[in-house]
Design a protein around this motif. Structure first.
Motif, PDB file in Angstrom:
ATOM      1  N   CYS A  70       0.553  -1.282   0.028  1.00 27.58           N
ATOM      2  CA  CYS A  70       0.086   0.000   0.000  1.00 27.58           C
ATOM      3  C   CYS A  70       1.004   1.305   0.133  1.00 27.58           C
ATOM      4  O   CYS A  70       0.445   2.332   0.669  1.00 27.58           O
ATOM      5  CB  CYS A  70      -0.927   0.002   1.347  1.00 27.58           C
ATOM      6  SG  CYS A  70      -0.128   0.011   2.835  1.00 27.58           S
ATOM      7  N   GLN A  73      -0.740   4.393  -2.072  1.00 31.27           N
ATOM      8  CA  GLN A  73      -1.887   4.971  -1.281  1.00 31.27           C
ATOM      9  C   GLN A  73      -1.203   5.888   0.200  1.00 31.27           C
ATOM     10  O   GLN A  73      -1.471   7.027   0.392  1.00 31.27           O
ATOM     11  CB  GLN A  73      -2.858   3.928  -0.584  1.00 31.27           C
ATOM     12  CG  GLN A  73      -3.420   3.170  -1.423  1.00 31.27           C
ATOM     13  CD  GLN A  73      -2.757   1.792  -1.980  1.00 31.27           C
ATOM     14  OE1 GLN A  73      -1.683   1.708  -2.299  1.00 31.27           O
ATOM     15  NE2 GLN A  73      -3.337   0.648  -1.720  1.00 31.27           N
ATOM     16  N   THR A  74      -0.234   5.103   0.950  1.00 34.96           N
ATOM     17  CA  THR A  74       0.285   5.781   1.909  1.00 34.96           C
ATOM     18  C   THR A  74       1.185   6.960   1.338  1.00 34.96           C
ATOM     19  O   THR A  74       1.013   8.164   2.123  1.00 34.96           O
ATOM     20  CB  THR A  74       1.301   4.974   2.558  1.00 34.96           C
ATOM     21  OG1 THR A  74       0.566   3.631   2.819  1.00 34.96           O
ATOM     22  CG2 THR A  74       1.786   5.328   3.938  1.00 34.96           C
ATOM     23  N   GLU A  77      -1.144   9.984   1.059  1.00 38.44           N
ATOM     24  CA  GLU A  77      -1.761  10.473   2.027  1.00 38.44           C
ATOM     25  C   GLU A  77      -0.763  11.204   2.928  1.00 38.44           C
ATOM     26  O   GLU A  77      -1.124  12.385   3.329  1.00 38.44           O
ATOM     27  CB  GLU A  77      -2.230   9.273   3.088  1.00 38.44           C
ATOM     28  CG  GLU A  77      -2.917   9.925   4.195  1.00 38.44           C
ATOM     29  CD  GLU A  77      -3.166   8.545   5.202  1.00 38.44           C
ATOM     30  OE1 GLU A  77      -4.041   8.918   6.203  1.00 38.44           O
ATOM     31  OE2 GLU A  77      -3.097   7.442   4.993  1.00 38.44           O
TER      32      GLU A  77
END
Length: 519
Positions: A70, A73-74, A77
């Motif tokens: 992930c 996505q991290t 963010e």
């Protein structure tokens, strides 16, 4: 009456006092005496359990969780991550264990991991802050190489937060009303309007969550940690708990003492005070931290003028009646105060906070709205922070404050803590209409645990330094470290504290009790 009578009484008085003293003396420290076959024997007094040694790191274990990459996505963010840093995510299934359905139901906790090491180190943050997975990923970027080479850093979204069965149940209107409520309101009529919003919030959450509502608490989250340990396949759980999460780790230690590995409490609630006293100490600590922010501001010649406190006090007073405009919302006095509290949590963000306050003084609330947005609006896949914070904090305390008492606290705290006292008193009133839990959280009292470093920060807007020191005193195996700096949490911010924590976690070297690190 002959004078000699008094002399006799005076002469007998010392003897009488000796007799009384002998009768009222505390327990004798002499060993007990027993008789066996007519012979006198000395029975050794029972000894309290000795502190356990620092546990070994142990083997990597047999991880049975299903991890998926992930990183993208991290990175989206958090933004600027080191280019070689990767992340993987998973989900933990544990027993919900609601009061009405003991040992039944399922709880789902989102997980994240990073680091080149193979020994798990769980990182936990406050229930009222950013989700645990986000916090762990962010902290991992601030840890020294030896920790990332020794450990796999694991973050977990606690029950009702982030992607762990999120408690997104408070209606938006009530959420805005609670967060934005007048921080200087003290009269009963005004506070009744707050209580109406809290009542509607609790009713909606009860309807929405049903039996899950009372299962979102620290007691049951401790069992999630034990389930995580089992799924990771390790004999002991090593962990860092920042701020309020320290209470989660002490609860875990009381419930599962045999599973305790190397624990670090980075700031901690005061275990000697009830929820009212703890909230009061948070208001006091936030005021102290604001004073440190104002002094830093003057030293940097920031745009808040010669008296930052007066400038901010005037801003709060103006926005009580006239909220500031901001994209898609408005910023009332309550959100101004909440934005300041959040902005004070990291020394690195103080310049941005000063700029946002300066813009607000000119009539632009966009900066303060952005800082406080996570409390009231969805951020990506994460629900607003208020809901999980309100539910867990109310489930963790048996204290319920009647409306009359709420008004008395508000009047007292607004006078003593002019910037943050009113918002703190309102937080105490949150739980008035929520179900009362069956029992309070256990006090930290086990004497057979390994050494546990406890860090106090001189200027922490969420944890009074003295409260963290009380935690170190209350823990029979607590080891106190003091950081003279500012912000919420010292690990990853203070090189001195971070080095001491790293030596403890990696090498098992216990810090010297009372160690002080400069700001």
């Amino acid at each position: 009456m002959p004078r000699t009578t008094h002399r006799v009484g005076a002469a007998l008085l010392p003897l009488l006092l000796l007799v009384i003293a002998a009768c009222s003396a505390g327990p004798s420290e002499r060993p007990a005496v027993a008789y066996h076959d007519g012979e006198q024997q000395i029975v050794p007094a029972p000894q309290p359990p000795k502190p356990a040694p620092v546990p070994p790191l142990g083997s990597p274990g047999d991880d049975s969780l299903n991890w998926e990459d992930c990183t993208a996505q991290t990175r989206a963010e958090l933004g600027g991550l080191p280019p070689d840093m990767t992340f993987s995510c998973s989900r933990l299934l544990s027993t919900l264990d609601a009061p009405d359905a003991p040992e039944r139901g399922a709880a789902r906790n989102a997980l994240i991991r990073t680091g080149a090491g193979r020994v798990p180190l769980v990182v936990l943050g406050d229930i009222g802050g950013e989700p645990g997975t986000t916090f762990a990923a962010r902290l991992a970027t601030q840890l020294p190489p030896e920790m990332l080479q020794t450990f796999t850093i694991i973050g977990m979204d606690r029950r009702g937060t982030g992607e762990s069965d999120p408690a997104d149940c408070v209606p938006p209107a009530q959420r805005d009303a609670i967060v934005g409520f007048d921080p200087r309101a003290t009269d009963r009529a005004a506070l009744d309007r707050l209580l109406e919003s809290v009542l509607k919030a609790s009713q909606e959450c009860l309807l929405n969550l049903d039996e899950r509502l009372q299962a979102y608490d620290t007691w049951r989250t401790a069992s999630d940690l034990e389930e995580l340990r089992l799924e990771l396949g390790v004999p002991k759980l090593h962990a860092i708990g920042r701020g309020e999460a320290a209470r989660l780790l002490t609860t875990f230690a009381e419930r599962f003492p045999g599973s305790v590995g190397r624990l670090v409490l980075d700031g901690a609630p005061d275990p000697t005070r009830d929820s009212i006293g703890q909230t009061e100490s948070q208001a006091q600590s936030a005021e102290q931290t604001f004073d440190a922010f104002a002094a830093d501001c003057l030293g940097r010649r920031c745009p808040l003028g010669p008296d930052p406190r007066k400038m901010v006090a005037d801003l709060v007073e103006r926005t009580r009646s006239t909220p500031l405009p901001a994209p898609g919302t408005t910023v009332s006095a309550g959100r101004v105060v909440q934005a300041i509290r959040l902005g004070l949590s990291d020394l690195a963000t103080w310049p941005a906070l000063a700029n946002a306050l300066s813009a607000a003084d000119r009539g632009d609330g966009a900066g303060l709205a952005a800082i406080s947005a996570p409390l009231v609006t969805v951020q990506g896949v994460n629900p607003p922070w208020l809901d999980g914070d309100m539910i867990t904090s109310c489930n963790d305390t048996t204290v319920r404050v009647p409306p009359q008492r709420s008004g008395e606290l508000a009047l007292d705290w607004v006078n003593r803590f002019p910037l943050f006292g009113g918002a703190a008193a309102q937080r105490v009133a949150w739980c008035g209409s929520w179900p009362v839990p069956q029992q309070p959280l256990p006090a930290p009292r086990r004497m057979d645990l390994p050494p546990i470093p406890v860090i106090s920060t001189a200027n922490d807007p969420q944890m009074l330094g003295m409260g963290s020191e009380h935690m170190a005193d209350q823990l029979p195996t607590g080891v106190l470290l003091r950081w003279q700096g500012a912000g919420h949490g010292a690990v990853g911010k203070s090189p001195c504290i971070t080095e001491s924590v790293s030596r403890f976690l990696v090498q098992g070297t216990v810090p010297t009790d009372g160690t002080a690190c400069p700001g």
